[in-house]
Design a protein around this motif. Structure first.
Motif, short mmCIF file in Angstrom:
data_model
loop_
_atom_site.label_atom_id
_atom_site.label_comp_id
_atom_site.label_asym_id
_atom_site.label_seq_id
_atom_site.Cartn_x
_atom_site.Cartn_y
_atom_site.Cartn_z
N ALA A 73 0.81 -1.20 0.09
CA ALA A 73 -0.09 -0.02 0.01
C ALA A 73 0.78 1.35 -0.14
O ALA A 73 0.49 2.26 -0.77
CB ALA A 73 -0.97 -0.02 1.28
N VAL A 74 2.04 1.34 0.85
CA VAL A 74 2.79 2.32 1.01
C VAL A 74 3.47 2.67 -0.54
O VAL A 74 3.50 3.87 -1.12
CB VAL A 74 4.00 2.18 1.92
CG1 VAL A 74 5.07 3.24 1.84
CG2 VAL A 74 3.29 2.02 3.15
N ILE A 103 2.46 1.68 -3.63
CA ILE A 103 1.37 1.86 -4.44
C ILE A 103 1.13 3.57 -4.27
O ILE A 103 0.97 4.19 -5.32
CB ILE A 103 0.11 1.24 -4.29
CG1 ILE A 103 0.36 -0.29 -4.82
CG2 ILE A 103 -0.90 1.73 -5.29
CD1 ILE A 103 -0.57 -1.25 -4.50
N MET A 104 0.71 3.87 -3.21
CA MET A 104 0.36 5.47 -3.10
C MET A 104 1.73 6.35 -3.31
O MET A 104 1.46 7.48 -3.89
CB MET A 104 0.04 5.59 -1.53
CG MET A 104 -1.28 5.25 -1.11
SD MET A 104 -1.90 5.49 0.28
CE MET A 104 -1.10 4.53 1.19
N VAL A 105 3.02 5.90 -2.83
CA VAL A 105 4.00 6.94 -3.26
C VAL A 105 4.25 6.83 -4.76
O VAL A 105 4.87 7.86 -5.39
CB VAL A 105 5.08 6.65 -2.27
CG1 VAL A 105 6.27 7.56 -2.55
CG2 VAL A 105 4.78 6.70 -0.78
#
Lengths: 204, 203
Positions: free
Chosen positions: A188-189, A191-193
């Motif tokens: 998740a980290v 993908i978001m960054v």
């Protein structure tokens, strides 16, 4: 006795004197070893995929996981040496984020990978992070010490994390799920960054 | 042996020596640490986020296998999709009301101990995950360290789910199951408050 008391008070006053401690060995020659060792640890973009890689290796079983303990630090050292002669490629930050997302996703789905694929991820990650850390060296940095420190911490983290993950996986059914949940956090980290990287470049 | 007599001059010297003359640099709130802290606090500082995430864990515990393990693995990934939409500034309507609505809906499901098919529960939680991720993701470009901020809020969200799951362990006992359902009702009430606040009915 009174003299002793005065001496004791003076000694205490000196001991409590709030001057700079210079506890960090950056001013000394050996400090570059510690600089190299600490440099990757100050960047979650490196620490997170290292741990995800170790967990991913643990999901492949101890027999296969052993290989990354050898391959990853060597790739890290090679990347560091390469940084002395080659400039960091422009796609390095993007590749770093892709590695965060990919290793996290692979852990989240508890992927069973061929050994070659696992080692390829370890080599790419090692080369990239080695080069990124190596690029942080300045003219006055003792390169041998810095790169030794970086390689040593890479070996230490990957060995401890892999060993811990293998040991953790044995036992109750919730344990692999806990590690998979951790992998989904890492993914998740990443993908978001990666999304943020589309808007503006993220330093890596 | 003589008695120890306090020496005023020595004591004064100790006192002065203890007064810091140089900055201590005790606060290291820059870069990674600040990003991690602000990200971690973001879901905790908004009660609407907080109760909805706990409700997700409670509902997962009520539903049992496989929801209890599908949820913590998939939720962060779906939330990340919402986070990317927030980062990219893709317009999403009524973000705050939907987040409040998530508290009401999930609270209601827990209060009623509802057991819909897994895909219905997953779809419902997934839609809300996108809105929660969107709200967090909007803050990402302003973060001191984007990776640390993202890691902070993903970890806080996961730990809130875990809190819900751990409270939800009570469903194994009859009285505990009632406690869990009461928690769901309370979460629904908090959701109603935030829904009314988000549409301007209450200040």
């Amino acid at each position: 006795m009174k003299r002793w008391l005065r001496l004791l008070a003076a000694a205490a006053a000196l001991a409590l004197a709030p001057t700079a401690a210079h506890a960090h060995l950056v001013d000394t020659r050996l400090g570059d070893f510690y600089s190299g060792a600490l440099h990757p640890l100050t960047d979650l973009q490196q620490v997170l995929p290292w741990i995800a890689l170790a967990v991913l290796a643990a999901f492949q079983g101890a027999q296969r996981a052993r290989w990354i303990i050898l391959v990853f630090p060597l790739a890290l050292a090679a990347g560091g040496v390469a940084s002395l002669y080659l400039p960091l490629p422009a796609f390095a930050p993007l590749l770093g984020l892709v590695l965060v997302a990919v290793t996290g996703l692979a852990v989240a789905v508890a992927a069973r990978l061929p050994l070659g694929v696992l080692l390829a991820i370890a080599v790419v990650m090692g080369l990239l992070h080695g080069a990124q850390n190596g690029a942080a060296m300045v003219v006055t940095t003792d390169r041998v010490l810095f790169l030794s420190g970086m390689t040593a911490i890479g070996y230490g983290v990957i060995t401890l994390a892999t060993g811990s993950a293998i040991a953790f996986l044995h036992g109750a059914a919730w344990r692999p799920i806990a590690l998979r949940a951790g992998g989904s956090w890492v993914a998740a980290v990443g993908i978001m960054v990666l999304g943020l990287n589309l808007v503006r470049p993220v330093a890596g | 042996m003589k008695r120890l007599v306090p020496n005023a001059a020595a004591l004064l010297a100790v006192l002065f020596a203890a007064i810091p003359l140089a900055p201590a640099f005790a606060h290291t709130g820059t870069g990674v640490s600040l990003g991690l802290l602000s990200g971690f606090m973001h879901p905790l500082s908004g009660a609407d986020h907080l109760v909805a995430m706990v409700a997700v864990g409670l509902w997962g515990a009520q539903l049992g296998n496989p929801a209890i393990w599908v949820l913590p693995v998939t939720f962060p990934l779906v939330m990340a999709v919402g986070g990317v939409l927030g980062v990219l500034g893709v317009p999403l309507p009524a973000v705050e009301p939907v987040i409040a609505l998530s508290g009401i809906a999930l609270g209601l499901m827990v209060a009623l101990s509802a057991r819909p098919p897994l895909w219905v529960a997953a779809a419902m939680v997934g839609v809300f995950a996108i809105f929660h991720g969107y709200a967090h993701g909007q803050e990402l470009p302003e973060a001191a360290d984007a990776v640390a901020y993202a890691a902070g809020f993903v970890a806080a969200t996961g730990l809130l789910h875990l809190s819900g799951i751990l409270i939800g362990v009570l469903v194994g006992w009859e009285a505990g199951a009632r406690v869990v359902r009461t928690c769901g009702a309370a979460i629904g009430c908090v959701g109603v408050y935030f829904l009314l606040a988000s549409v301007g009915v209450i200040e």
